[in-house]
Scaffold this active site. Structure first.
Site, short mmCIF file in Angstrom:
data_model
loop_
_atom_site.label_atom_id
_atom_site.label_comp_id
_atom_site.label_asym_id
_atom_site.label_seq_id
_atom_site.Cartn_x
_atom_site.Cartn_y
_atom_site.Cartn_z
N SER A 162 -48.09 -46.56 53.96
CA SER A 162 -47.15 -47.56 53.87
C SER A 162 -46.53 -47.45 52.51
O SER A 162 -46.91 -46.26 51.83
CB SER A 162 -47.95 -48.93 53.59
OG SER A 162 -49.11 -49.11 52.71
N GLY A 164 -44.01 -45.75 51.82
CA GLY A 164 -43.31 -44.50 51.55
C GLY A 164 -44.18 -43.36 51.52
O GLY A 164 -43.86 -42.22 51.17
N GLU A 269 -39.65 -56.55 59.76
CA GLU A 269 -38.46 -55.81 59.45
C GLU A 269 -37.82 -55.08 60.42
O GLU A 269 -38.09 -54.57 61.42
CB GLU A 269 -39.29 -54.57 58.72
CG GLU A 269 -40.29 -54.86 57.60
CD GLU A 269 -40.93 -53.41 57.01
OE1 GLU A 269 -40.34 -52.39 57.04
OE2 GLU A 269 -41.81 -53.67 56.33
N ASP A 288 -43.77 -57.79 50.61
CA ASP A 288 -43.55 -57.58 49.17
C ASP A 288 -42.20 -58.11 48.81
O ASP A 288 -41.93 -58.71 48.01
CB ASP A 288 -43.80 -56.27 48.61
CG ASP A 288 -43.26 -55.19 49.48
OD1 ASP A 288 -42.54 -55.25 50.32
OD2 ASP A 288 -43.43 -54.03 49.13
N THR A 289 -41.22 -57.80 49.68
CA THR A 289 -39.72 -58.12 49.57
C THR A 289 -39.65 -59.61 49.66
O THR A 289 -38.98 -60.43 49.12
CB THR A 289 -38.86 -57.72 50.61
OG1 THR A 289 -39.37 -58.07 51.98
CG2 THR A 289 -38.94 -55.87 50.71
N ARG A 367 -46.10 -50.79 40.65
CA ARG A 367 -45.49 -52.10 40.41
C ARG A 367 -46.35 -52.90 39.41
O ARG A 367 -47.42 -53.28 39.89
CB ARG A 367 -45.22 -52.68 42.02
CG ARG A 367 -44.26 -53.86 41.91
CD ARG A 367 -44.21 -54.51 43.19
NE ARG A 367 -43.88 -53.67 44.31
CZ ARG A 367 -44.45 -54.08 45.76
NH1 ARG A 367 -45.12 -54.99 45.98
NH2 ARG A 367 -44.05 -53.02 46.50
P1 AMP Z 1 -41.29 -48.15 56.58
O1 AMP Z 1 -42.62 -47.53 55.86
O2 AMP Z 1 -41.19 -47.69 58.10
O3 AMP Z 1 -41.12 -49.63 56.32
O4 AMP Z 1 -40.17 -47.07 55.77
C1 AMP Z 1 -39.81 -47.43 54.73
C2 AMP Z 1 -38.22 -47.56 54.38
O5 AMP Z 1 -37.96 -46.16 54.76
C3 AMP Z 1 -37.65 -48.57 55.14
O6 AMP Z 1 -37.49 -49.62 54.77
C4 AMP Z 1 -36.01 -47.87 55.38
O7 AMP Z 1 -35.30 -48.13 54.05
C5 AMP Z 1 -36.35 -46.34 55.34
N1 AMP Z 1 -36.67 -45.86 56.92
C6 AMP Z 1 -37.69 -45.85 57.39
N2 AMP Z 1 -37.47 -45.47 58.67
C7 AMP Z 1 -36.16 -45.04 58.94
C8 AMP Z 1 -35.39 -44.80 59.73
N3 AMP Z 1 -35.73 -44.40 61.13
N4 AMP Z 1 -33.90 -44.46 59.52
C9 AMP Z 1 -33.55 -45.03 58.36
N5 AMP Z 1 -34.08 -45.12 57.38
C10 AMP Z 1 -35.78 -45.52 57.31
#
Ligand code: AMP
Length: 396
Positions: A162, A164, A269, A288-289, A367
């Site tokens: 999670s 990123g 999301e 978190d958002t 954070r």
């Molecule tokens: P996640 O952990 O899956 O919520 O990904 C974190 C962030 O990365 C998301 O909130 C998006 O901003 C970006 N992201 C994730 N997957 C994609 C995707 N398939 N296409 C474009 N942006 C993505």
């Protein structure tokens, strides 16, 4: 399952909640539980985690340690087991739920959302809800094949991750080696399985806070947010969006939370492109958002989660108008984090609020707090929240 008699914390018949995860979101949940007189027990892997600092008592424990987790639960006999993070021995929660323990919102929801595969297969393959195209792979050869199938650009994410961690966008073939390497080093459970997703060039992304309670399913106004390196930096509410797209997102949210089961608040999301709505992820807990709701609504996402959990009606949710949150992100190494210029920061935007999380340690980027504002537009609220944060000085 809910309680009909509320015992008083620290008394013989106290109603007890065990928080599995004691970060800044858990701290706000703890505060809301305490407003109903609930006894709060906070658990996390490190001493002085934010929610531990205000809980009635606490445990420092790896929540992935199934035996220890079970021992604590059997000893404390909490009325509510409230996961706040994904890294938990969820099979233990499934077993204990079968024996009558109350896992929020349900052990199944916790297990399915702890890795990306469980929830993605349920949503895309069983509920037939639109998501990004995806393939799960276990090794580099499969990964390279999958890139040919999905096409460029695409996104790689460890299944257990999670914020990123381990995630990257592959834009050209030159990115392939680094992206694979990164995914194998930064996932929660180490090297192994990843999801490869098609990259969606969305117009914006939202969190739709969805509450499943005794008086039905409720929605908060959609929250827009900006992510950097897979982690949120600013969020705002309400995100303007076409009525049709909002309705689609609400329909999907209703289906998913009903399938996952249990009472509580869920962070749904979505990526939005025109009127197209793609499901991305769901947290079966405050998001978190959603920190923006500490100022934007009469009941924050934490208050709503607790009301739903306790089996109380949500009634009506009042949204106070355009609002924003901006994270206070630390960057450094310290076990004595201090903040200055808070007065100057608050002077940037009258009515602004600041929360400092009192995290005991930083080693890299973390954070440490959040600023929240209200203004005449969400754009202005974001600018104000950023201005507040820019004044705060962090001392390491
Ligand atoms: P996640 O952990 O899956 O919520 O990904 C974190 C962030 O990365 C998301 O909130 C998006 O901003 C970006 N992201 C994730 N997957 C994609 C995707 N398939 N296409 C474009 N942006 C993505």
């Amino acid at each position: 399952m809910s309680v009909s008699i509320f015992g008083s914390a620290k008394s013989k018949s106290a109603t007890k909640a065990l928080l599995l995860g004691s970060g800044e979101l858990g701290k706000e949940i703890a505060i809301e539980l305490q407003r109903f007189g609930i006894e709060v027990i906070a658990a996390d892997s490190y001493e002085n985690a934010p929610a531990m600092q205000i809980a009635h008592h606490h445990y420092v424990v790896s929540m992935l340690d199934a035996a220890k987790l079970e021992e604590i639960i059997r000893h404390e006999k909490p009325d509510f087991i409230i996961p706040e993070v994904e890294a938990i021995a969820t099979d233990t929660l499934v077993q204990l739920e079968q024996q009558g323990f109350n896992v929020i919102p349900s052990a199944r929801a916790t297990k399915l959302t702890m890795d990306r595969e469980g929830i993605r297969r349920l949503v895309a393959e069983q509920l037939l809800i639109p998501t990004t195209p995806y393939i799960f792979v276990d090794n580099k050869a499969q990964f390279i094949d999958a890139i040919d199938n999905i096409g460029l650009p695409c996104v790689i994410k460890p299944v257990m991750s999670s914020s990123g961690k381990g995630q990257s966008v592959i834009r050209t073939h030159a990115d392939v080696d680094n992206a694979w390497q990164h995914s194998q080093e930064a996932g929660r459970s180490g090297a192994g399985r990843v999801i490869l997703e098609g990259f969606i060039d969305f117009d914006y992304e939202i969190t739709l806070l969805t509450i499943c309670a005794v008086d039905g399913i409720h929605f908060c106004a959609p929250i827009g947010h900006r992510q950097e390196k897979g982690d949120y930096r600013e969020s705002w509410q309400p995100q303007k969006m076409p009525e049709q797209a909002l309705k689609k997102a609400q329909d999907i949210a209703r289906k998913v939370v009903t399938e996952l089961g249990g009472y509580g608040l869920f962070g749904m999301e979505f990526f939005i492109k025109g009127e197209h709505v793609y499901f991305n992820e769901v947290s079966p807990r405050p998001h978190d958002t959603g920190l923006v709701t500490l100022l934007s609504q009469d009941s924050s996402e934490f208050a709503l989660h607790v009301r739903a959990i306790l089996g109380l009606p949500i009634g009506k949710i009042a949204q106070y108008g355009p609002s924003a949150s901006c994270v206070i992100l630390g960057q450094g190494k310290s076990q004595d984090i201090r903040f200055s210029h808070i007065k100057e920061a608050l002077n940037e935007a009258p009515g602004a609020q600041i929360r400092l999380f009192a995290k005991p340690e930083i080693n890299g980027s973390r954070r440490l707090g959040v600023a929240i504002t209200r203004a005449s537009t969400t754009e202005q609220a974001v600018l104000d929240a950023k201005a507040v944060v820019s004044k705060i000085n962090i001392l390491y």
